[in-house]
Motif scaffolding. Sequence first.
Motif, PDB file in Angstrom:
ATOM      1  N   GLU A  50      48.347  41.637  36.364  1.00 19.79           N
ATOM      2  CA  GLU A  50      47.194  40.864  35.905  1.00 19.79           C
ATOM      3  C   GLU A  50      47.102  40.910  34.372  1.00 19.79           C
ATOM      4  N   LEU A  51      47.351  42.053  33.819  1.00 15.52           N
ATOM      5  CA  LEU A  51      47.306  42.211  32.361  1.00 15.52           C
ATOM      6  C   LEU A  51      48.343  41.314  31.683  1.00 15.52           C
ATOM      7  N   THR A  52      49.562  41.290  32.218  1.00 15.18           N
ATOM      8  CA  THR A  52      50.612  40.493  31.566  1.00 15.18           C
ATOM      9  C   THR A  52      50.391  38.995  31.760  1.00 15.18           C
ATOM     10  N   GLN A  53      49.646  38.629  32.790  1.00 20.39           N
ATOM     11  CA  GLN A  53      49.312  37.207  32.939  1.00 20.39           C
ATOM     12  C   GLN A  53      48.239  36.776  31.938  1.00 20.39           C
ATOM     13  N   LYS A  54      47.252  37.627  31.724  1.00 23.60           N
ATOM     14  CA  LYS A  54      46.128  37.237  30.872  1.00 23.60           C
ATOM     15  C   LYS A  54      46.432  37.372  29.381  1.00 23.60           C
TER      16      LYS A  54
END
Length: 221
Positions: A50-54
């Motif tokens: 989720e972090l790398t997507q946002k």
Amino acid sequence: MSVAENLNALRSAIPASVRLVAVSKTKPVKSILEAYDAGQRIFGENRVQELTQKQPLLPDDIEWHLIGHLQKNKVKYIASFVSLIHSVDSLELLETINKEAAKCGRVISCLLQFHIAKEETKFGLSFEEAVALIHSEKFKEMKNVKICGVMGMATLTEDQSIVRKEFRELQGIFTTLKEQDFNNSKDFKELSMGMSGDYKIAMEEGSTLVRIGSAIFGNRS
Ligand SMILES: *Cc1c(COP(=O)(O)O)cnc(C)c1O
């Protein structure tokens, strides 16, 4: 209440000595931008994917903190930009962070996570494990990580005396490690404890970083 209103209310409850990590897990980029526009710059996520997507969709001056359990094979995805990893719970994980940080030419700040809650499900080191880690030859050779303090989660309970006791225990661990194992280093300064339901108690017990999600963004579905 809006995200901006929630943030303003929290800011007046949090003294200048405590930094606020806005926990944005499960929340969309739009909500994060609302908090950003209201002045918030530190955000916390608990999952690497989720972090790398946002992260690429949001402003560059955000300080991203990883607050959840971290698997060694995922460190490489966040090593280039993460500001603080709150959840170091083994020497092996720290070795991996050190290796990936070196590849990026960075020094990554980390906290040691302690298991202070009654629940079995929460991750973290015991005091003895932490001392062994800090005094290991492997740790002494690591040049691309910096341990800046400790993190913990209290038991999820209505009983405030249990929560307070656990935070006090973590504060004791922090102070002991700082004095006995980190030579009173100025860099060893963070006590990450307190969430939406218990941040007031955590601040009374010496927290320097509160990790707050639902009190800013509303409940997670
Ligand atoms: C989700 C989470 C928080 C924030 O929880 P809230 O109760 O929503 O404030 C804090 N710390 C960690 C490690 C979390 O996973």
